[in-house]
Design a protein around this motif. Sequence first.
Motif, PDB file in Angstrom:
ATOM      1  N   ILE A 105       4.050 -17.475  -8.259  1.00  0.00           N
ATOM      2  CA  ILE A 105       3.074 -18.554  -8.167  1.00  0.00           C
ATOM      3  C   ILE A 105       2.237 -18.488  -6.895  1.00  0.00           C
ATOM      4  CG2 ILE A 105       4.408 -20.124  -9.613  1.00  0.00           C
ATOM      5  CD1 ILE A 105       5.338 -21.513  -7.044  1.00  0.00           C
ATOM      6  N   TYR A 106       2.521 -17.551  -6.009  1.00  0.00           N
ATOM      7  CA  TYR A 106       1.764 -17.421  -4.772  1.00  0.00           C
ATOM      8  C   TYR A 106       0.804 -16.245  -4.889  1.00  0.00           C
ATOM      9  CZ  TYR A 106       4.975 -20.740  -2.697  1.00  0.00           C
ATOM     10  OH  TYR A 106       5.683 -21.859  -2.414  1.00  0.00           O
ATOM     11  N   LYS A 107      -0.407 -16.459  -4.375  1.00  0.00           N
ATOM     12  CA  LYS A 107      -1.427 -15.405  -4.400  1.00  0.00           C
ATOM     13  C   LYS A 107      -1.297 -14.576  -3.123  1.00  0.00           C
ATOM     14  CE  LYS A 107      -6.323 -14.689  -5.099  1.00  0.00           C
ATOM     15  NZ  LYS A 107      -7.643 -15.319  -5.219  1.00  0.00           N
ATOM     16  N   ILE A 108      -1.101 -13.267  -3.290  1.00  0.00           N
ATOM     17  CA  ILE A 108      -0.876 -12.370  -2.147  1.00  0.00           C
ATOM     18  C   ILE A 108      -2.026 -11.362  -2.067  1.00  0.00           C
ATOM     19  CG2 ILE A 108       0.670 -10.649  -1.168  1.00  0.00           C
ATOM     20  CD1 ILE A 108       2.921 -12.057  -2.763  1.00  0.00           C
ATOM     21  N   ASN A 109      -2.650 -11.279  -0.891  1.00  0.00           N
ATOM     22  CA  ASN A 109      -3.753 -10.334  -0.660  1.00  0.00           C
ATOM     23  C   ASN A 109      -3.482  -9.534   0.597  1.00  0.00           C
ATOM     24  OD1 ASN A 109      -5.368 -11.220  -2.838  1.00  0.00           O
ATOM     25  ND2 ASN A 109      -6.094 -12.950  -1.613  1.00  0.00           N
ATOM     26  N   ILE A 110      -3.840  -8.265   0.550  1.00  0.00           N
ATOM     27  CA  ILE A 110      -3.723  -7.402   1.731  1.00  0.00           C
ATOM     28  C   ILE A 110      -4.959  -7.630   2.603  1.00  0.00           C
ATOM     29  CG2 ILE A 110      -3.661  -5.034   2.578  1.00  0.00           C
ATOM     30  CD1 ILE A 110      -2.180  -4.267   0.034  1.00  0.00           C
ATOM     31  N   ILE A 111      -4.733  -7.945   3.861  1.00  0.00           N
ATOM     32  CA  ILE A 111      -5.839  -8.143   4.806  1.00  0.00           C
ATOM     33  C   ILE A 111      -6.115  -6.851   5.569  1.00  0.00           C
ATOM     34  CG2 ILE A 111      -6.597  -9.392   6.856  1.00  0.00           C
ATOM     35  CD1 ILE A 111      -4.897 -11.729   5.938  1.00  0.00           C
ATOM     36  N   LYS A 112      -5.046  -6.238   6.067  1.00  0.00           N
ATOM     37  CA  LYS A 112      -5.205  -5.041   6.903  1.00  0.00           C
ATOM     38  C   LYS A 112      -3.961  -4.170   6.782  1.00  0.00           C
ATOM     39  CE  LYS A 112      -6.636  -3.898  11.595  1.00  0.00           C
ATOM     40  NZ  LYS A 112      -6.915  -4.418  12.928  1.00  0.00           N
ATOM     41  N   GLU A 113      -4.163  -2.862   6.942  1.00  0.00           N
ATOM     42  CA  GLU A 113      -3.043  -1.912   6.919  1.00  0.00           C
ATOM     43  C   GLU A 113      -2.949  -1.251   8.282  1.00  0.00           C
ATOM     44  OE1 GLU A 113      -4.514   0.424   3.694  1.00  0.00           O
ATOM     45  OE2 GLU A 113      -3.237  -0.608   2.249  1.00  0.00           O
ATOM     46  N   TYR A 114      -1.751  -0.819   8.639  1.00  0.00           N
ATOM     47  CA  TYR A 114      -1.507  -0.192   9.941  1.00  0.00           C
ATOM     48  C   TYR A 114      -0.789   1.143   9.744  1.00  0.00           C
ATOM     49  CZ  TYR A 114      -2.325  -4.949  11.618  1.00  0.00           C
ATOM     50  OH  TYR A 114      -2.863  -6.179  11.868  1.00  0.00           O
ATOM     51  N   GLY A 115      -0.906   2.023  10.737  1.00  0.00           N
ATOM     52  CA  GLY A 115      -0.156   3.276  10.772  1.00  0.00           C
ATOM     53  C   GLY A 115      -0.646   4.306   9.773  1.00  0.00           C
ATOM     54  N   LYS A 116       0.298   5.070   9.245  1.00  0.00           N
ATOM     55  CA  LYS A 116      -0.011   6.150   8.307  1.00  0.00           C
ATOM     56  C   LYS A 116      -0.658   5.619   7.030  1.00  0.00           C
ATOM     57  CE  LYS A 116       3.865   8.953   9.862  1.00  0.00           C
ATOM     58  NZ  LYS A 116       5.179   9.479   9.498  1.00  0.00           N
ATOM     59  N   LEU A 117      -0.279   4.436   6.655  1.00  0.00           N
ATOM     60  CA  LEU A 117      -0.831   3.810   5.451  1.00  0.00           C
ATOM     61  C   LEU A 117      -2.338   3.592   5.598  1.00  0.00           C
ATOM     62  CD1 LEU A 117       0.272   2.788   2.754  1.00  0.00           C
ATOM     63  CD2 LEU A 117       0.488   0.547   3.776  1.00  0.00           C
ATOM     64  N   LYS A 118      -2.781   3.204   6.777  1.00  0.00           N
ATOM     65  CA  LYS A 118      -4.204   2.990   7.035  1.00  0.00           C
ATOM     66  C   LYS A 118      -4.966   4.311   6.931  1.00  0.00           C
ATOM     67  CE  LYS A 118      -7.362   1.011  10.407  1.00  0.00           C
ATOM     68  NZ  LYS A 118      -7.461   0.296  11.682  1.00  0.00           N
ATOM     69  N   ILE A 119      -4.393   5.375   7.492  1.00  0.00           N
ATOM     70  CA  ILE A 119      -5.027   6.693   7.441  1.00  0.00           C
ATOM     71  C   ILE A 119      -5.105   7.184   6.000  1.00  0.00           C
ATOM     72  CG2 ILE A 119      -4.771   9.109   8.150  1.00  0.00           C
ATOM     73  CD1 ILE A 119      -3.465   8.014  10.729  1.00  0.00           C
ATOM     74  N   LYS A 120      -4.032   7.014   5.258  1.00  0.00           N
ATOM     75  CA  LYS A 120      -3.990   7.435   3.865  1.00  0.00           C
ATOM     76  C   LYS A 120      -5.051   6.702   3.036  1.00  0.00           C
ATOM     77  CE  LYS A 120       0.083   8.351   1.751  1.00  0.00           C
ATOM     78  NZ  LYS A 120       1.355   8.055   1.081  1.00  0.00           N
ATOM     79  N   THR A 121      -5.187   5.411   3.251  1.00  0.00           N
ATOM     80  CA  THR A 121      -6.188   4.619   2.532  1.00  0.00           C
ATOM     81  C   THR A 121      -7.597   5.046   2.919  1.00  0.00           C
ATOM     82  OG1 THR A 121      -4.656   2.752   2.527  1.00  0.00           O
ATOM     83  CG2 THR A 121      -6.943   2.262   2.030  1.00  0.00           C
ATOM     84  N   PHE A 122      -7.824   5.314   4.206  1.00  0.00           N
ATOM     85  CA  PHE A 122      -9.132   5.774   4.662  1.00  0.00           C
ATOM     86  C   PHE A 122      -9.508   7.097   4.005  1.00  0.00           C
ATOM     87  CE2 PHE A 122     -11.689   8.345   7.571  1.00  0.00           C
ATOM     88  CZ  PHE A 122     -12.792   7.518   7.720  1.00  0.00           C
ATOM     89  N   ILE A 123      -8.555   8.018   3.925  1.00  0.00           N
ATOM     90  CA  ILE A 123      -8.822   9.320   3.303  1.00  0.00           C
ATOM     91  C   ILE A 123      -9.108   9.153   1.816  1.00  0.00           C
ATOM     92  CG2 ILE A 123      -7.757  11.539   2.690  1.00  0.00           C
ATOM     93  CD1 ILE A 123      -6.444  11.507   5.460  1.00  0.00           C
ATOM     94  N   LYS A 124      -8.370   8.293   1.131  1.00  0.00           N
ATOM     95  CA  LYS A 124      -8.615   8.061  -0.293  1.00  0.00           C
ATOM     96  C   LYS A 124     -10.001   7.487  -0.538  1.00  0.00           C
ATOM     97  CE  LYS A 124      -3.928   7.345  -2.031  1.00  0.00           C
ATOM     98  NZ  LYS A 124      -2.990   6.353  -2.570  1.00  0.00           N
TER      99      LYS A 124
END
Length: 165
Positions: A57-76
């Motif tokens: 029942i709760y709405k969950i949104n990603i605001i920001k990513e950190y570390g390797k995950l941020k780099i991986k998302t940037f490359i994608k």
Amino acid sequence: MNNNIKVSIKGRNINNYLKWLIKQSIELYNIKIIDYHELHIIIDKNNYKKLFKYSKIYKINIIKEYGKLKIKTFIKKNLLIILSIILSIINLYFLSSIIFSIDIVSNNQLMTQVLNKELDKYGIKKYKIKKDITELNNIKERILKDNNDILEWLEITESGTKYIV
């Protein structure tokens, strides 16, 4: 922070949800209560999966990513641009190592013809890959040795993608 995600959680009574998260032993970093209906927390990627799985029942949104995950998302997101830049650099390097013109500076027509034949014989032609400096000096010495009756001296200089003889 390694593979952490900043998450915004919206819904009824955020305080109860926060208590539930603590009860589930989900590691929370930097808890920030925005108002009665919104909460910002930083959690591990694995805990995010649990959080997303059990929160109906709760709405969950990603605001920001950190570390390797941020780099991986940037490359994608920018894969096409990154590949274009890499291919452009490779193409530029390849094109700069090709001979696009050969200028023979001479007043004598016979000497120009002899030099053209000799250069073709040693693989120095238009649209061929350039020779390195030591190989170029060896070719120059061989041409002088083979044609010592016509040529007194010979200089082959590289100017960008052009050879000047």
